[in-house]
Design a protein around this motif. Structure first.
Motif, PDB file in Angstrom:
ATOM      1  N   VAL A   1       0.842  -1.202   0.000  1.00 45.08           N
ATOM      2  CA  VAL A   1       0.000   0.000   0.000  1.00 45.08           C
ATOM      3  C   VAL A   1       0.876   1.250   0.000  1.00 45.08           C
ATOM      4  N   ALA A   2       1.979   1.233   0.754  1.00 36.79           N
ATOM      5  CA  ALA A   2       2.894   2.376   0.772  1.00 36.79           C
ATOM      6  C   ALA A   2       3.515   2.607  -0.612  1.00 36.79           C
ATOM      7  N   LEU A   3       3.885   1.514  -1.290  1.00 35.94           N
ATOM      8  CA  LEU A   3       4.426   1.635  -2.647  1.00 35.94           C
ATOM      9  C   LEU A   3       3.390   2.243  -3.592  1.00 35.94           C
ATOM     10  N   CYS A   4       2.154   1.798  -3.480  1.00 34.86           N
ATOM     11  CA  CYS A   4       1.087   2.360  -4.323  1.00 34.86           C
ATOM     12  C   CYS A   4       0.900   3.845  -4.032  1.00 34.86           C
ATOM     13  N   CYS A   5       0.995   4.233  -2.762  1.00 29.88           N
ATOM     14  CA  CYS A   5       0.888   5.654  -2.402  1.00 29.88           C
ATOM     15  C   CYS A   5       2.032   6.445  -3.017  1.00 29.88           C
ATOM     16  N   TRP A   6       3.240   5.889  -2.997  1.00 27.14           N
ATOM     17  CA  TRP A   6       4.390   6.592  -3.564  1.00 27.14           C
ATOM     18  C   TRP A   6       4.220   6.778  -5.070  1.00 27.14           C
ATOM     19  N   VAL A   7       3.836   5.710  -5.760  1.00 31.16           N
ATOM     20  CA  VAL A   7       3.681   5.794  -7.212  1.00 31.16           C
ATOM     21  C   VAL A   7       2.534   6.734  -7.575  1.00 31.16           C
ATOM     22  N   SER A   8       1.434   6.662  -6.850  1.00 30.04           N
ATOM     23  CA  SER A   8       0.288   7.538  -7.165  1.00 30.04           C
ATOM     24  C   SER A   8       0.635   9.001  -6.929  1.00 30.04           C
ATOM     25  N   SER A   9       1.519   9.290  -5.970  1.00 36.18           N
ATOM     26  CA  SER A   9       1.947  10.673  -5.731  1.00 36.18           C
ATOM     27  C   SER A   9       2.852  11.185  -6.833  1.00 36.18           C
ATOM     28  N   CYS A  10       3.402  10.283  -7.640  1.00 39.30           N
ATOM     29  CA  CYS A  10       4.294  10.666  -8.739  1.00 39.30           C
ATOM     30  C   CYS A  10       3.618  10.535 -10.099  1.00 39.30           C
ATOM     31  N   THR A  11       2.324  10.356 -10.109  1.00 38.43           N
ATOM     32  CA  THR A  11       1.582  10.285 -11.367  1.00 38.43           C
ATOM     33  C   THR A  11       0.463  11.310 -11.345  1.00 38.43           C
TER      34      THR A  11
ATOM     35  N   ALA B   1      -3.108   8.023 -11.060  1.00 34.46           N
ATOM     36  CA  ALA B   1      -2.857   7.977  -9.616  1.00 34.46           C
ATOM     37  C   ALA B   1      -3.954   7.195  -8.908  1.00 34.46           C
ATOM     38  N   LEU B   2      -5.213   7.398  -9.312  1.00 34.86           N
ATOM     39  CA  LEU B   2      -6.313   6.642  -8.709  1.00 34.86           C
ATOM     40  C   LEU B   2      -6.188   5.156  -9.018  1.00 34.86           C
ATOM     41  N   GLY B   3      -5.669   4.810 -10.190  1.00 35.44           N
ATOM     42  CA  GLY B   3      -5.455   3.413 -10.527  1.00 35.44           C
ATOM     43  C   GLY B   3      -4.491   2.739  -9.568  1.00 35.44           C
ATOM     44  N   MET B   4      -3.392   3.441  -9.226  1.00 34.04           N
ATOM     45  CA  MET B   4      -2.444   2.872  -8.267  1.00 34.04           C
ATOM     46  C   MET B   4      -3.049   2.795  -6.875  1.00 34.04           C
TER      47      MET B   4
ATOM     48  N   ASN C   1       3.946  10.489   1.923  1.00 39.35           N
ATOM     49  CA  ASN C   1       2.712   9.720   1.812  1.00 39.35           C
ATOM     50  C   ASN C   1       2.965   8.235   2.042  1.00 39.35           C
ATOM     51  N   ALA C   2       4.048   7.730   1.462  1.00 38.57           N
ATOM     52  CA  ALA C   2       4.373   6.313   1.618  1.00 38.57           C
ATOM     53  C   ALA C   2       4.694   5.977   3.074  1.00 38.57           C
ATOM     54  N   ILE C   3       5.487   6.819   3.741  1.00 42.01           N
ATOM     55  CA  ILE C   3       5.865   6.557   5.139  1.00 42.01           C
ATOM     56  C   ILE C   3       4.646   6.636   6.052  1.00 42.01           C
ATOM     57  N   ARG C   4       3.788   7.640   5.807  1.00 45.11           N
ATOM     58  CA  ARG C   4       2.586   7.762   6.635  1.00 45.11           C
ATOM     59  C   ARG C   4       1.693   6.537   6.493  1.00 45.11           C
ATOM     60  N   ALA C   5       1.475   6.109   5.245  1.00 47.01           N
ATOM     61  CA  ALA C   5       0.621   4.938   5.020  1.00 47.01           C
ATOM     62  C   ALA C   5       1.209   3.687   5.666  1.00 47.01           C
ATOM     63  N   PHE C   6       2.528   3.501   5.524  1.00 46.31           N
ATOM     64  CA  PHE C   6       3.164   2.303   6.075  1.00 46.31           C
ATOM     65  C   PHE C   6       3.015   2.240   7.592  1.00 46.31           C
TER      66      PHE C   6
ATOM     67  N   CYS D   1      -6.591   0.668   5.183  1.00 46.25           N
ATOM     68  CA  CYS D   1      -5.761   0.668   3.971  1.00 46.25           C
ATOM     69  C   CYS D   1      -6.413   1.479   2.856  1.00 46.25           C
ATOM     70  N   MET D   2      -7.720   1.335   2.741  1.00 43.38           N
ATOM     71  CA  MET D   2      -8.441   2.083   1.714  1.00 43.38           C
ATOM     72  C   MET D   2      -8.312   3.580   1.947  1.00 43.38           C
ATOM     73  N   GLY D   3      -8.482   4.016   3.198  1.00 46.59           N
ATOM     74  CA  GLY D   3      -8.361   5.436   3.504  1.00 46.59           C
ATOM     75  C   GLY D   3      -6.956   5.960   3.277  1.00 46.59           C
ATOM     76  N   CYS D   4      -5.944   5.254   3.782  1.00 50.24           N
ATOM     77  CA  CYS D   4      -4.554   5.711   3.633  1.00 50.24           C
ATOM     78  C   CYS D   4      -4.158   5.811   2.166  1.00 50.24           C
ATOM     79  N   ALA D   5      -4.648   4.878   1.350  1.00 46.60           N
ATOM     80  CA  ALA D   5      -4.323   4.930  -0.073  1.00 46.60           C
ATOM     81  C   ALA D   5      -4.987   6.132  -0.746  1.00 46.60           C
ATOM     82  N   ARG D   6      -6.232   6.401  -0.395  1.00 43.78           N
ATOM     83  CA  ARG D   6      -6.954   7.513  -1.031  1.00 43.78           C
ATOM     84  C   ARG D   6      -6.431   8.870  -0.588  1.00 43.78           C
ATOM     85  N   PHE D   7      -5.944   8.964   0.648  1.00 47.53           N
ATOM     86  CA  PHE D   7      -5.512  10.258   1.161  1.00 47.53           C
ATOM     87  C   PHE D   7      -4.315  10.818   0.406  1.00 47.53           C
TER      88      PHE D   7
END
Length: 709
Positions: free
Chosen positions: A106-116, A121-124, A389-394, A420-426
């Motif tokens: 989930v942290a990786l997805c947050c990192w990638v979505s923050s860079c797209t 970004a919503l896809g990640m 974002n990734a560190i916060r989610a993790f 997990c759903m909330g942390c990813a969307r935030f």
């Protein structure tokens, strides 16, 4: 009385909704009913996930946005399902490794979505929380993971397809409407840019900086072109031409601002420049009239080229006409002649950029144009925000897993899935804390309304027809609220969780004990996410503004230190600063300190001007036209700019940078007066023009460029 009127007006979206909001609510309700009927008819194990998927993809915007959102949600869902199967297969009996791996994914997805950007970004994000939903739904029995993945994946697919099918019923002649809307938006942006240029010619040197809405709208339009392209699929490279138009409008504003600074600095020390200003203003007024009428642009381009040729001829005359006259040796006359050339050249650059803008606008209007034109600007990414974002989610998910391991709560997997759903969307939001509050408020409202329906309404429901009628009010209000920007995050969360709390099943309604346990899991996921985002890198507007200013300064340092081979294009630099400008303006939306807002507007435009002219000076240094002694002076100026570090907030380094630029201007004026080589004189004139803009922007924006701790 005034308070009552204000309160009543704030609920206008409910008692007097717009037509688009009514259509959005109507088609989303229809899609919800369709997927619910299909899920119940097929006797799926949890039909509520199908109707929840409809509200995830629901979007009150252009059809292209809905299509893009649906596509990336499907891609993210498939990716999340594949990863969920891999994680469960790898760690079926290792709970600690299992939980840490889910948090890392989930942290990786947050990192990638923050860079797209946009819905990629919503896809990640979807890949992150769909994986978590599948894993925590089957954590009690790993053998059911595959069936759970297929089930949840089918629900999301069904919801997305139903929403898109329903939305298509309301779209007629979509590609022609999208093309017309795109051209209307482009024409409006061009007209606003021309009006700003006209103000510059009147001497309003910061007119464009005081109109932050124009740059914001250009950034927004540029992001929306991707969605228009989906709507206009099969219509050539219209989107590429549209991006070129917007980039040219941004360049037009920057060059017009530079011209206004030149005019302010040297307009009283010229020979015959002022006669061309009324001609240019008259042409711009005629151009606006032709754009409003929708006339072909071929004739106006001829008049524009005539003005450009006049500027070019005046520049040539200032070099050749008086070479043999006694005036040519007069220092005062030479200085005024040089000033004339600087202003003519600056105006000529504006007209050249306007020519590019109009030609690209004409091509974007041609619906049947099929060419191989490509145009794109590489986006800039905020990697610091991505890592945060990734560190916060993790840590939020890891601490949630720890709490579950300690308590052994039977609703722990549900709590973790929604966490997990909330942390990813935030991570999609610039202000993650505000997004948490929206999520928490929406969840609380859904629990209250869902409890009312579950305890008082649902026991009396005996058929689907009655259920659909009773759902119109709660879901209809949620859909209307989603059309209001300030309520959109709360309303979307409310609609999603309301569908979950109601349950929907063939065998009966959700019993009271299950409802309260589910409500507690939803509530605690919101509380936990809110607390985590308050503890880890909490959002502060002042700190974000400082970070953005430092990012702009670091960009200037990079430009001053780079060679011409690694320099960005001018339009890329303009796009980079414009994006930072939009972010800063969002932080100042509610700030009543008008002097601070004005300082930020001027400071952003100053950084844009300085960067553009650093790029020009870099190219001059790396080319072979100038002599080495002139290049050495330019290197000193560039080195001085690269050494200036705003973090120390000292006035002396900033003042020295301005002083070095002024000394370089004085030396170049002397050199231009005595230089015999015509090519060198032209380059020296261009260097003087750039140094004037750099020195002025540095001098007038010291408070913005000196970043305090």
């Amino acid at each position: 009385m005034a308070f009552g009127q204000t309160t009543l007006k704030s609920f206008q979206w409910l008692y007097a909704p717009q037509k688009t909001a009514i259509i959005f609510a109507f088609r989303t309700l229809i899609a919800s009913y369709v997927v619910l009927v299909i899920a119940l008819w097929m006797e799926m194990d949890s039909p509520r996930w199908a109707i929840m998927a409809v509200w995830i993809v629901a979007q009150n915007s252009s059809r292209g946005e809905v299509l893009s959102k649906a596509y990336w949600i499907i891609v993210g869902n498939i990716t999340g399902i594949i990863v969920s199967l891999w994680i469960m297969a790898s760690f079926p009996q290792q709970p600690i490794l299992f939980e840490v791996t889910v948090a890392l994914w989930v942290a990786l997805c947050c990192w990638v979505s923050s860079c797209t950007r946009n819905f990629r970004a919503l896809g990640m994000v979807m890949a992150g929380y769909s994986c978590a939903i599948v894993l925590f739904s089957s954590v009690g029995n790993p053998n059911e993971t595959f069936m759970m993945a297929m089930s949840r994946g089918s629900y999301f697919m069904l919801g997305v397809l139903a929403e898109n099918f329903t939305a298509r019923l309301f779209d007629l002649n979509l590609h022609h409407q999208a093309h017309k809307k795109l051209n209307d938006d482009l024409q409006k942006a061009v007209e606003e840019g021309i009006k700003s240029v006209s103000k510059m010619l009147d001497g309003d040197d910061w007119a464009v900086a005081q109109s932050d809405q124009l740059l914001s709208s250009i950034i927004g339009l540029n992001n929306n072109i991707e969605f228009r392209e989906r709507e206009m699929k099969g219509t050539g490279h219209t989107g590429a031409h549209a991006r070129a138009v917007l980039a040219s409008v941004s360049g037009l504003l920057v060059k017009a601002t530079g011209f206004s600074i030149h005019l302010k600095q040297i307009q009283k020390d010229v020979l015959n420049f002022h006669y061309i200003v009324p001609l240019t203003k008259s042409y711009l007024l005629q151009l606006l009239d032709q754009l409003n009428k929708g006339s072909p642009l071929s004739e106006t381009l001829i008049a524009l080229n005539a003005l450009r040729w006049e500027c070019r001829q005046r520049i040539a005359d200032s070099f050749y006409k008086n070479l043999g006259s006694p005036q040519a040796t007069n220092e005062d006359y030479t200085r005024k002649s040089l000033n004339d050339r600087i202003l003519y050249q600056s105006l000529r650059e504006i007209l050249a950029e306007l020519d590019v803008t109009l030609r690209e606008l004409s091509k974007s209007r041609d619906f049947n144009l099929y060419d191989k034109f490509k145009f794109d600007i590489k986006p800039s990414f905020d990697f610091r925000r991505a890592w945060r974002n990734a560190i916060r989610a993790f840590f939020a998910i890891t601490l949630g897993c720890l709490a579950w391991e300690i308590t052994g709560w039977d609703r722990g997997p549900l709590f973790l899935a929604f966490l997990c759903m909330g942390c990813a969307r935030f991570c999609l939001f610039e202000n993650a804390t505000l997004a948490c509050w929206g999520w928490f408020k929406g969840a609380c409202i859904a629990i209250i309304v869902g409890g009312f329906y579950n305890f008082l309404i649902m026991p009396a429901v005996s058929n689907l027809n009655l259920l659909f009628i009773l759902m119109i009010v709660p879901l209809g209000i949620g859909a209307l609220a989603m059309c209001v920007p300030r309520l959109a995050s709360i309303a979307s969360t409310y609609a999603f969780f309301f569908c979950y709390m109601l349950g929907f099943a063939n065998e009966g309604r959700v019993d009271e004990i299950s409802f309260l346990n589910n409500a507690l899991a939803v509530f605690m996921s919101g509380v936990f996410a809110l607390a985590s985002y308050r503890l880890f890198f909490p959002y502060r507007s002042r700190r974000l503004r400082r970070q953005m200013r430092m990012k702009l300064l670091q960009g200037l340092h990079h430009l001053a230190q780079s060679s011409s081979s690694s320099l960005p294009l001018a339009r890329e630099w303009v796009g980079f600063v414009s994006e930072a400008f939009v972010v800063l303006m969002r932080q100042l939306n509610e700030d009543r300190n008008t002097s601070l807002v004005k300082s930020y507007r001027h400071g952003n435009m100053a950084v844009m001007l300085i960067g553009i002219n650093i790029i020009r000076l870099r190219h001059m240094v790396d080319h072979d036209i100038m002599t080495e002694d002139i290049k050495d002076i330019l290197r000193v100026v560039l080195r001085r700019i690269s050494m200036f570090d705003g973090r120390k907030a000292g006035y002396a380094p900033h003042a020295r940078t301005v002083m070095v630029a002024h000394r370089a201007i004085a030396r170049f004026r002397q050199r231009e007066f005595s230089e015999k080589n015509l090519a060198v004189r032209i380059e020296v004139s261009a260097a003087i023009s750039s140094l004037i803009l750099i020195s002025y922007a540095l001098d007038k924006n010291a408070s913005f460029l000196r970043v305090k701790k």
